[in-house]
Scaffold this motif. Structure first.
Motif, PDB file in Angstrom:
ATOM      1  N   ALA A  17      69.140  68.218  73.685  1.00 31.99           N
ATOM      2  CA  ALA A  17      69.838  67.817  72.468  1.00 31.99           C
ATOM      3  C   ALA A  17      68.864  67.072  71.565  1.00 31.99           C
ATOM      4  O   ALA A  17      68.733  65.846  71.653  1.00 31.99           O
ATOM      5  CB  ALA A  17      71.040  66.933  72.807  1.00 31.99           C
ATOM      6  N   CYS A  18      68.114  67.824  70.753  1.00 30.15           N
ATOM      7  CA  CYS A  18      67.153  67.201  69.846  1.00 30.15           C
ATOM      8  C   CYS A  18      66.897  68.161  68.694  1.00 30.15           C
ATOM      9  O   CYS A  18      66.657  69.347  68.916  1.00 30.15           O
ATOM     10  CB  CYS A  18      65.846  66.891  70.582  1.00 30.15           C
ATOM     11  SG  CYS A  18      64.517  66.336  69.490  1.00 30.15           S
ATOM     12  N   HIS A  19      66.944  67.642  67.468  1.00 33.03           N
ATOM     13  CA  HIS A  19      66.704  68.497  66.303  1.00 33.03           C
ATOM     14  C   HIS A  19      65.276  69.028  66.263  1.00 33.03           C
ATOM     15  O   HIS A  19      65.004  70.052  65.649  1.00 33.03           O
ATOM     16  CB  HIS A  19      66.970  67.711  65.005  1.00 33.03           C
ATOM     17  CG  HIS A  19      68.417  67.345  64.827  1.00 33.03           C
ATOM     18  ND1 HIS A  19      69.426  68.253  64.962  1.00 33.03           N
ATOM     19  CD2 HIS A  19      69.017  66.163  64.541  1.00 33.03           C
ATOM     20  CE1 HIS A  19      70.586  67.650  64.748  1.00 33.03           C
ATOM     21  NE2 HIS A  19      70.355  66.377  64.500  1.00 33.03           N
ATOM     22  N   ARG A  20      64.374  68.315  66.866  1.00 33.08           N
ATOM     23  CA  ARG A  20      62.974  68.699  66.743  1.00 33.08           C
ATOM     24  C   ARG A  20      62.398  69.307  68.032  1.00 33.08           C
ATOM     25  O   ARG A  20      61.181  69.405  68.190  1.00 33.08           O
ATOM     26  CB  ARG A  20      62.137  67.487  66.310  1.00 33.08           C
ATOM     27  CG  ARG A  20      62.680  66.847  65.027  1.00 33.08           C
ATOM     28  CD  ARG A  20      61.678  65.944  64.384  1.00 33.08           C
ATOM     29  NE  ARG A  20      60.567  66.687  63.789  1.00 33.08           N
ATOM     30  CZ  ARG A  20      59.486  66.105  63.270  1.00 33.08           C
ATOM     31  NH1 ARG A  20      59.366  64.789  63.296  1.00 33.08           N
ATOM     32  NH2 ARG A  20      58.532  66.823  62.735  1.00 33.08           N
ATOM     33  N   ALA A  21      63.300  69.671  68.940  1.00 29.03           N
ATOM     34  CA  ALA A  21      62.838  70.183  70.236  1.00 29.03           C
ATOM     35  C   ALA A  21      61.991  71.447  70.096  1.00 29.03           C
ATOM     36  O   ALA A  21      61.045  71.647  70.856  1.00 29.03           O
ATOM     37  CB  ALA A  21      64.026  70.437  71.163  1.00 29.03           C
ATOM     38  N   ASP A  22      62.325  72.293  69.102  1.00 32.00           N
ATOM     39  CA  ASP A  22      61.531  73.522  68.928  1.00 32.00           C
ATOM     40  C   ASP A  22      60.085  73.194  68.579  1.00 32.00           C
ATOM     41  O   ASP A  22      59.150  73.781  69.108  1.00 32.00           O
ATOM     42  CB  ASP A  22      62.127  74.393  67.818  1.00 32.00           C
ATOM     43  CG  ASP A  22      63.545  74.814  68.157  1.00 32.00           C
ATOM     44  OD1 ASP A  22      63.689  75.797  68.891  1.00 32.00           O
ATOM     45  OD2 ASP A  22      64.483  74.117  67.722  1.00 32.00           O
ATOM     46  N   GLU A  23      59.930  72.225  67.671  1.00 32.54           N
ATOM     47  CA  GLU A  23      58.568  71.834  67.282  1.00 32.54           C
ATOM     48  C   GLU A  23      57.821  71.251  68.478  1.00 32.54           C
ATOM     49  O   GLU A  23      56.625  71.490  68.654  1.00 32.54           O
ATOM     50  CB  GLU A  23      58.617  70.788  66.158  1.00 32.54           C
ATOM     51  CG  GLU A  23      59.199  71.304  64.849  1.00 32.54           C
ATOM     52  CD  GLU A  23      59.573  70.151  63.936  1.00 32.54           C
ATOM     53  OE1 GLU A  23      58.661  69.601  63.292  1.00 32.54           O
ATOM     54  OE2 GLU A  23      60.757  69.781  63.896  1.00 32.54           O
ATOM     55  N   ILE A  24      58.562  70.468  69.312  1.00 31.59           N
ATOM     56  CA  ILE A  24      57.919  69.882  70.490  1.00 31.59           C
ATOM     57  C   ILE A  24      57.544  70.994  71.469  1.00 31.59           C
ATOM     58  O   ILE A  24      56.441  71.006  72.011  1.00 31.59           O
ATOM     59  CB  ILE A  24      58.846  68.837  71.151  1.00 31.59           C
ATOM     60  CG1 ILE A  24      58.996  67.630  70.221  1.00 31.59           C
ATOM     61  CG2 ILE A  24      58.302  68.402  72.512  1.00 31.59           C
ATOM     62  CD1 ILE A  24      60.029  66.618  70.647  1.00 31.59           C
ATOM     63  N   ALA A  25      58.463  71.956  71.638  1.00 33.91           N
ATOM     64  CA  ALA A  25      58.202  73.056  72.571  1.00 33.91           C
ATOM     65  C   ALA A  25      56.979  73.861  72.132  1.00 33.91           C
ATOM     66  O   ALA A  25      56.202  74.313  72.958  1.00 33.91           O
ATOM     67  CB  ALA A  25      59.426  73.954  72.670  1.00 33.91           C
ATOM     68  N   LYS A  26      56.815  74.021  70.806  1.00 34.20           N
ATOM     69  CA  LYS A  26      55.665  74.788  70.306  1.00 34.20           C
ATOM     70  C   LYS A  26      54.426  73.920  70.161  1.00 34.20           C
ATOM     71  O   LYS A  26      53.419  74.356  69.604  1.00 34.20           O
ATOM     72  CB  LYS A  26      56.012  75.399  68.948  1.00 34.20           C
ATOM     73  CG  LYS A  26      57.023  76.527  69.027  1.00 34.20           C
ATOM     74  CD  LYS A  26      57.272  77.090  67.628  1.00 34.20           C
ATOM     75  CE  LYS A  26      58.646  77.730  67.512  1.00 34.20           C
ATOM     76  NZ  LYS A  26      59.277  77.443  66.215  1.00 34.20           N
ATOM     77  N   GLN A  27      54.568  72.668  70.598  1.00 34.03           N
ATOM     78  CA  GLN A  27      53.459  71.709  70.524  1.00 34.03           C
ATOM     79  C   GLN A  27      53.007  71.464  69.091  1.00 34.03           C
ATOM     80  O   GLN A  27      51.847  71.138  68.845  1.00 34.03           O
ATOM     81  CB  GLN A  27      52.277  72.170  71.380  1.00 34.03           C
ATOM     82  CG  GLN A  27      52.680  72.330  72.833  1.00 34.03           C
ATOM     83  CD  GLN A  27      51.505  72.471  73.770  1.00 34.03           C
ATOM     84  OE1 GLN A  27      50.350  72.426  73.354  1.00 34.03           O
ATOM     85  NE2 GLN A  27      51.777  72.601  75.037  1.00 34.03           N
ATOM     86  N   GLU A  28      53.924  71.648  68.144  1.00 35.69           N
ATOM     87  CA  GLU A  28      53.586  71.305  66.760  1.00 35.69           C
ATOM     88  C   GLU A  28      53.577  69.796  66.589  1.00 35.69           C
ATOM     89  O   GLU A  28      52.845  69.250  65.782  1.00 35.69           O
ATOM     90  CB  GLU A  28      54.596  71.947  65.791  1.00 35.69           C
ATOM     91  CG  GLU A  28      54.378  73.453  65.667  1.00 35.69           C
ATOM     92  CD  GLU A  28      55.561  74.162  65.028  1.00 35.69           C
ATOM     93  OE1 GLU A  28      56.489  73.491  64.556  1.00 35.69           O
ATOM     94  OE2 GLU A  28      55.533  75.400  64.995  1.00 35.69           O
ATOM     95  N   ILE A  29      54.449  69.117  67.351  1.00 32.00           N
ATOM     96  CA  ILE A  29      54.384  67.652  67.398  1.00 32.00           C
ATOM     97  C   ILE A  29      54.307  67.230  68.856  1.00 32.00           C
ATOM     98  O   ILE A  29      54.735  67.962  69.742  1.00 32.00           O
ATOM     99  CB  ILE A  29      55.601  66.975  66.709  1.00 32.00           C
ATOM    100  CG1 ILE A  29      56.920  67.556  67.249  1.00 32.00           C
ATOM    101  CG2 ILE A  29      55.520  67.142  65.195  1.00 32.00           C
ATOM    102  CD1 ILE A  29      58.153  66.816  66.735  1.00 32.00           C
ATOM    103  N   ASP A  30      53.768  66.041  69.085  1.00 33.23           N
ATOM    104  CA  ASP A  30      53.652  65.461  70.430  1.00 33.23           C
ATOM    105  C   ASP A  30      52.943  66.401  71.410  1.00 33.23           C
ATOM    106  O   ASP A  30      53.389  66.588  72.537  1.00 33.23           O
ATOM    107  CB  ASP A  30      55.036  65.075  70.979  1.00 33.23           C
ATOM    108  CG  ASP A  30      54.908  64.046  72.108  1.00 33.23           C
ATOM    109  OD1 ASP A  30      53.921  63.283  72.078  1.00 33.23           O
ATOM    110  OD2 ASP A  30      55.775  64.002  72.991  1.00 33.23           O
ATOM    111  N   ALA A  31      51.862  66.996  70.965  1.00 34.00           N
ATOM    112  CA  ALA A  31      51.090  67.849  71.869  1.00 34.00           C
ATOM    113  C   ALA A  31      50.447  66.989  72.948  1.00 34.00           C
ATOM    114  O   ALA A  31      50.142  65.832  72.711  1.00 34.00           O
ATOM    115  CB  ALA A  31      50.012  68.577  71.077  1.00 34.00           C
ATOM    116  N   PRO A  32      50.268  67.562  74.135  1.00 33.01           N
ATOM    117  CA  PRO A  32      49.628  66.774  75.185  1.00 33.01           C
ATOM    118  C   PRO A  32      48.213  66.345  74.770  1.00 33.01           C
ATOM    119  O   PRO A  32      47.518  67.112  74.093  1.00 33.01           O
ATOM    120  CB  PRO A  32      49.591  67.716  76.380  1.00 33.01           C
ATOM    121  CG  PRO A  32      50.035  69.042  75.909  1.00 33.01           C
ATOM    122  CD  PRO A  32      50.629  68.915  74.559  1.00 33.01           C
ATOM    123  N   ALA A  33      47.845  65.137  75.164  1.00 33.92           N
ATOM    124  CA  ALA A  33      46.551  64.594  74.750  1.00 33.92           C
ATOM    125  C   ALA A  33      45.415  65.421  75.318  1.00 33.92           C
ATOM    126  O   ALA A  33      45.515  65.962  76.404  1.00 33.92           O
ATOM    127  CB  ALA A  33      46.419  63.159  75.209  1.00 33.92           C
TER     128      ALA A  33
END
Lengths: 341, 356
Positions: A325-341
């Motif tokens: 349940a997150c509006h930005r989960a798609d971006e996180i899944a595609k590593q557009e945001i919060d990419a692993p260091a």
């Protein structure tokens, strides 16, 4: 809101097997003062398949213990369905007795306060069986002694009292007690959290053996990620009374998508951990459940929050083999945001 | 009482991560804690030695009954009436063994502060934070009420409590567990203590709150140069926070060294067992073996290696007493005569496999 079937990796190949525990739209409110009430759990839906171990994780105040109490009939239910092996107990007045007779048992965190200090160990173990089964000539003593040995304790302990046992031994006794009425579902409410790590792993191994041997299903409530990582097959992450991420443990713990799940897992001191950058650490504390923030309840602490997050509540949806349940989960899944260091 | 000669060198600790030689604040040498009297004497802590430098965070790890809490209580002079400490405890220039309770009162709070598990129950529920912190401040100084209040605000700010002025009127039940632990730290440091003893301070807290308390302790050590003795059974947590770590087992230190080395190349089989208990995000759904058995109780310690009954690597020779010995090519010391063999593994995972 969809209900995601949670099945263990292989055992439920039939697919049609009904879940042992089904929670639908569960809401629990506690009265605080005369007019106000606090909704500790809002609209939670979960299914636990036979033979699986579902871990409920989240900080204090997330509602995980409230759900556990609703399932075993020890806590209030405002509305919703709590169905155990097909029988809904939510509307029953004698919920605790109903849950017990449907095969639900619970093991608490603190075994010393969970055991009668004056009773010999065998009597504590036999007690729940006495309530559900016809009396045995020996008061179920023989069975209690057998269970005592099964959980790795010596039969000579049967006549001792809890104060003569160590913390780890007492927790084994409460596990034996939970086993005595031949349960189907055991709720482990922080059952290993107070133990030394080495003792904890021994108890986890025992729980795992018992589960296989007796076809048990576990609902694990824990803030101890060390335990969750080892025995959970499914994980449900709660934040302020709502589910934010649900799925198989390998997905939710191994590849978390919700920013809260990610922060929670990064906070665990793990092997080979690189000290997380300050920006990735979670700041602030869980909000006030009596007055939850609008929109996404996590947005005040979320470093990816956008205006939409405070306006529109995100609902659970399928993404990358789990529900999130997150509006930005798609971006996180595609590593557009919060990419692993 | 013991044949062990602590071989810890008398100079500063072998290595404080990254820092050049720092001044030693606390020196503990051959600390013994015994309980009982006459012929029913029980040794609880047996020849423990370590140093803590200024601004250093030192971890003491072990299971229940390993003597870690007794060590802490000896340092702060709060041993139960039946217990006695001997050996050397030196804080700065001051010797703490054998001083009177009255003399200790000048040390406790003013030079050493302590926090415990369950911060919520350590605070008095019927007094406001203002009353409790002011009492702690005024116990160690002649401040006026006004000055004590200002100091209380300053302390709350120092431990990262937002809006400290407003929070002064709060009661413990209005604060979360994490906030209560911050208040406890503020009170422990109220008298200007330079050494903070933290005994399982985050055990009852959520991982996120634990992380915040850990950050606060790191911050106090690096900015205020507070030295910390951090006691826990969680090696993962301790190795994240501490510069150096000592592992206690059955009243003795079995391994001591800098945190990274200890976590990645544990030498003592017990330390190796503890390392295996640290959560590993790469093995989800894999049960990690614990350390089977229980530590021997005080009074039942075997004459040689005390871990012998639980050690998967024990063999003939282990019944002889094991002195703490320097590990070649490392900064630490270990109480196992076969440590050089265990040292071959180069990382924790290999160490764990070798153990299983």
């Amino acid at each position: 809101m969809g209900v995601m079937p949670l099945s263990p990796d292989s055992s439920s190949a039939s697919g049609s097997a009904a879940p042992l525990l089904r929670i639908e739209n569960l809401a629990v409110a506690y009265k605080i003062g005369l007019r106000r009430s606090l909704r500790a759990v809002s609209g939670v839906s979960l299914e636990v398949a036979r033979g699986s171990t579902l871990a409920l994780i989240g900080e204090s105040g997330s509602g995980k213990s409230t759900i556990a109490r609703a399932v075993c009939g020890l806590g209030p239910i405002e509305r919703g369905v709590v169905s155990i092996a097909g029988t809904d107990i939510a509307q029953r007045k004698d919920r605790a007795a109903a849950a017990g007779s449907l095969g639900v048992q619970i093991v608490f965190q603190d075994p010393i306060s969970a055991l009668n200090p004056r009773w010999p160990i065998w009597r504590s173990i036999a007690e729940p069986r006495l309530r559900l089964f016809p009396p045995a000539p020996d008061g179920h003593r023989a069975l209690a002694v057998e269970l005592l040995e099964r959980v790795g304790l010596d039969r000579s302990m049967a006549d001792r009292v809890p104060s003569q046992l160590s913390g780890g031994q007492r927790q084994r006794v409460t596990i034996a007690r939970a086993l005595s009425p031949e349960p189907k579902l055991i709720i482990l409410d922080e059952a290993v959290s107070a133990l030394d790590v080495s003792v904890r792993n021994e108890i986890l191994a025992l729980l795992d053996e018992l589960k296989r041997e007796r076809g048990l299903t576990y609902l694990l409530i824990s803030h101890d990620m060390g335990a969750v990582i080892q025995i959970a097959s499914e994980v449900a992450v709660l934040y302020l009374g709502k589910l934010v991420e649900v799925g198989r443990a390998v997905e939710v713990i191994g590849r978390p998508l919700h920013p809260y799940t990610r922060a929670l897992i990064r906070a665990v001191p793990v092997l080979n951990a690189v000290a997380s950058e300050p920006a990735r650490r979670l700041s602030g504390e869980i909000g006030d459940p009596a007055n939850p923030p609008p929109g996404c309840r996590f947005h005040p602490r979320c470093r990816f929050a956008i205006p939409r997050c405070s306006e529109e509540e995100p609902f659970l949806r399928e993404l990358n083999d789990r529900q999130v349940a997150c509006h930005r989960a798609d971006e996180i899944a595609k590593q557009e945001i919060d990419a692993p260091a | 009482m013991t044949e062990t000669t602590p071989s810890v060198p008398d100079d500063a600790p072998a290595s404080v991560a990254g820092a050049a030689e720092r001044k030693t604040l606390l020196t503990v040498r051959d600390l013994q804690v015994t309980a009982g009297n006459g012929n029913s004497q029980l040794t609880l802590v047996d020849g423990v030695s370590f140093d803590i430098a200024e601004g250093e965070i030192f971890g003491l790890v072990g299971e229940s009954g390993s003597g870690k809490t007794m060590t802490a209580l000896a340092l702060i002079g709060l041993l139960p009436a039946v217990a006695r400490a001997s050996g050397i405890i030196r804080l700065g220039e001051r010797e703490l063994i054998g001083i009177s309770e009255k003399e200790f009162r000048a040390v406790r709070g003013r030079e050493i502060g302590m926090i415990f598990q369950e911060p919520v129950s350590a605070l008095n529920p019927v007094f406001s934070l203002e009353a409790q912190i002011k009492a702690a401040v005024r116990a160690h100084s002649d401040m006026t009420d006004r000055q004590a209040r200002d100091r209380a605000v300053e302390l709350l700010g120092m431990v990262g409590i937002p809006d400290p002025v407003q929070r002064l009127s709060f009661y413990p039940h209005q604060l979360s567990g994490g906030m209560c632990q911050r208040v406890m730290i503020a009170m422990a440091l109220a008298g200007g203590a330079r050494l903070l003893i933290a005994d399982e301070p985050t055990t009852a807290l959520d991982v996120t709150i634990q992380d915040e308390i850990v950050r606060l302790i790191e911050d106090l050590a690096s900015r205020a140069k507070i030295s910390v003795l951090f006691i826990s059974h969680d090696l993962g947590l301790v190795s994240r926070l501490c510069h150096r770590i000592a592992v206690a087992y059955a009243g003795e230190i079995v391994e001591i060294g800098d945190a990274k080395t200890l976590l990645h190349t544990p030498r003592h089989p017990y330390t190796q067992g503890l390392v295996r208990c640290v959560p590993d995000l790469e093995s989800i759904g894999v049960l990690q073996r614990g350390i089977p058995g229980h530590p021997p109780l005080p009074g039942n310690w075997p004459p040689g290696c005390r871990f012998i009954a639980r050690c998967p690597k024990s063999r003939a020779g282990c019944e002889q007493r094991q002195a703490l010995q320097h590990v070649p090519h490392a900064t630490g010391e270990v109480r196992c005569w076969r440590a050089h063999e265990h040292a071959r593994s180069t990382n924790a995972a290999d160490g764990a496999r070798a153990w299983a």
